[in-house]
Design an enzyme around this catalytic site. Structure first.
Site, PDB file in Angstrom:
ATOM      1  NE  ARG A  83      -2.349   0.763   3.407  1.00 36.13           N
ATOM      2  CZ  ARG A  83      -2.896   1.845   4.526  1.00 36.13           C
ATOM      3  NH1 ARG A  83      -4.046   2.235   4.404  1.00 36.13           N
ATOM      4  NH2 ARG A  83      -2.388   1.392   5.812  1.00 36.13           N
ATOM      5  CB  SER A 147       3.987  -6.253   9.076  1.00 38.64           C
ATOM      6  OG  SER A 147       3.300  -4.980   9.186  1.00 38.64           O
ATOM      7  CG  ASP A 200       0.563  -2.635  13.482  1.00 42.41           C
ATOM      8  OD1 ASP A 200       1.438  -2.924  14.331  1.00 42.41           O
ATOM      9  OD2 ASP A 200      -0.327  -3.230  12.772  1.00 42.41           O
TER      10      ASP A 200
END
Length: 488
Positions: A83, A147, A200
């Site tokens: 993204r 991540s 995050d």
């Protein structure tokens, strides 16, 4: 704890349910003991490396207050999609977000890492062209949510330790992923500088801070769980080398990795059903806390309890034989590991009526209506509530431990060393806290037990969605602030 179902149930059934309730029950004393151990593990992790609760220094030394302005880029790599976001900070606690997702093929996941990072750079460049490239003299700062396990050595530097989630791109492990992306951006002549590597959960904290003017803790209560909070730099004694750009900082955000709290199993209230889940999980004896409270596991814990009730032999002396649940029946779907999703727990909590529960088990799990009596449906709703109530109560222990570690309050409710001027902002994200009915109320009830009513009332819990997008851009903002003194 939720009340036991139907008092007209036969005594043997009530006795079994009493036994289950006892195993899930968290007394006031137990909640305080768990919280005290949580605080102790915080302090151990701040002093020593390689602890189960890692207490990772993030090198983020400030929280936005909502007055900041500017345009920043963010990228998020963590699965099948990559993204790219453009975040415009408008000041006055407002921002706008434009984003686009790009598919990451299996070839990119498993081929040379340079191909993967070149692809990421091309996606950033293509997206920026769509938006209208910045002026030639302007280079946008970019934050990357990555991540995968990294050893972070500065806000804008982190060495990949290993790939997970089906990635195995060669030539990346051991290297700085920020530099790998920057090399690809430079090669593609994309006007972006990657300045921040982001978790995050940290992004959740920063996003809430921007929206409200401050935030002391960002927490994820969703498929998984984690927390990041603002710590005094002096408490992070394991940090031997300080990056020059932050040598004057007094605070640093710590990524706790609290999902691994009490892997040693000293204080957590593990039941036979938790142990069964853990034993056949992909990571036995790890992420002990996460397995008790996060959305990935709650449905499976409830399913384990219900299968146990199904499997019990008939009530002694009953004729015809009477079973404890569903007349001893299961289904092909219900027998499957993780076949009872936590989303179904939310639906049952929203409407626990026997008709609704029966309908759900018929539609979703292959039961026949006559197999689910009204009492069966009541027992199902009760078991689901039992599991979720424990989750919310244990979540409160993590929040309370952070309040205590930050010196806002003492265990039991006495004021801490640090004055609370107004409300304390807790930024949260995740499907459990957002969608499970009453999750926050139950968490607050346990908070009152652990840290007292005054501290609980001063806590303002608010959603801070998209920590991996907006939060990454805000991390780039913090990195830009860190750079500023060096350019004078």
């Amino acid at each position: 704890m939720p009340p036991l179902p139907n008092s007209d149930a036969p005594q043997p059934i009530r006795d079994v349910l009493d036994s289950i309730e006892t195993q899930f029950q968290l007394t006031d004393e137990r909640l305080r003991d768990i919280t005290a151990h949580f605080v102790k593990m915080y302090q151990v992790g701040l002093q020593h490396g390689h602890e189960p609760m890692a207490m990772i220094p993030t090198f983020v030394t400030g929280v936005p207050d909502g007055t900041e302005t500017g345009t920043f880029m963010a990228v998020d790599l963590g699965g099948t999609n990559f993204r790219v976001c453009e975040v415009q900070l408008e000041g006055n606690h407002k921002f706008s977000l434009k984003q686009k997702k790009f598919k990451v093929t299996d070839e990119l996941k498993t081929g040379p890492a340079v191909d993967l990072f070149d692809y990421m750079a091309k996606c950033v460049g293509d997206f920026m062209k769509e938006l209208g490239n910045p002026p030639a003299h302007e280079c946008l700062h970019l934050g990357m949510t990555f991540s995968f396990p990294v050893e972070q050595t500065a806000l804008g530097a982190g060495r990949l330790l290993t790939w997970t989630k089906g990635f195995s791109a060669t030539g990346a492990i051991g290297n700085d992923v920020v530099q790998l992306l920057q090399d690809s951006l430079d090669k593609a002549e994309v006007q972006c500088k990657c300045v921040a590597l982001v978790n995050d959960t940290v992004g959740t904290l920063l996003t809430r801070g921007y929206l409200t003017g401050g935030c002391f803790l960002g927490a994820i209560f969703g498929t998984g769980t984690n927390g990041a909070y603002v710590e005094d730099m002096s408490a992070v004694t394991k940090l031997k080398k300080i990056d020059p750009s932050i040598k004057n900082a007094t605070k640093m955000i710590i990524n706790t990795e609290w999902g691994a709290f009490d892997n040693a199993r000293h204080v957590l209230p593990l039941t036979r059903w938790d142990n069964a889940l853990d034993r056949i999980s992909i990571n036995p004896r790890y992420q002990a806390f996460e397995k008790l409270i996060s959305g990935m596991y709650l449905g499976e814990i409830a399913r384990n309890v219900l299968i146990y009730l199904i499997d019990l032999p008939p009530i002694p002396g009953s004729n015809p034989p009477r079973y404890y649940l569903f007349n001893g029946h299961s289904t092909k779907k219900f027998n499957v590991q993780y076949g009872f999703d936590t989303e179904l727990l939310s639906r049952i909590k929203s409407d626990p009526s026997p008709a609704a529960v029966r309908g759900l088990f018929v539609e979703e799990l292959g039961y026949v209506p006559y197999q689910v009596s009204d009492l069966d449906a009541q027992i199902v709703a009760w078991v689901c509530d039992l599991v979720a109530t424990r989750s919310a109560a244990l979540s409160a222990c993590a929040v309370a431990a952070t309040l205590i570690q930050c010196k806002y309050v003492q265990l039991g409710g006495e004021p801490g060393e640090r004055e609370i001027d107004s409300s304390l902002e807790l930024g949260v994200d995740g499907s459990l806290v957002e969608f499970y009915p009453g999750f926050e109320d139950t968490m607050r009830k346990s908070l009152r037990v652990i840290v007292g009513e005054r501290a609980e009332k001063l806590l303002n819990v608010g959603m801070a969605k998209d920590g991996s997008g907006v939060g990454a851009a805000l991390c780039a903002l913090v990195a830009t602030k860190n750079e500023a003194p060096q350019s004078t």
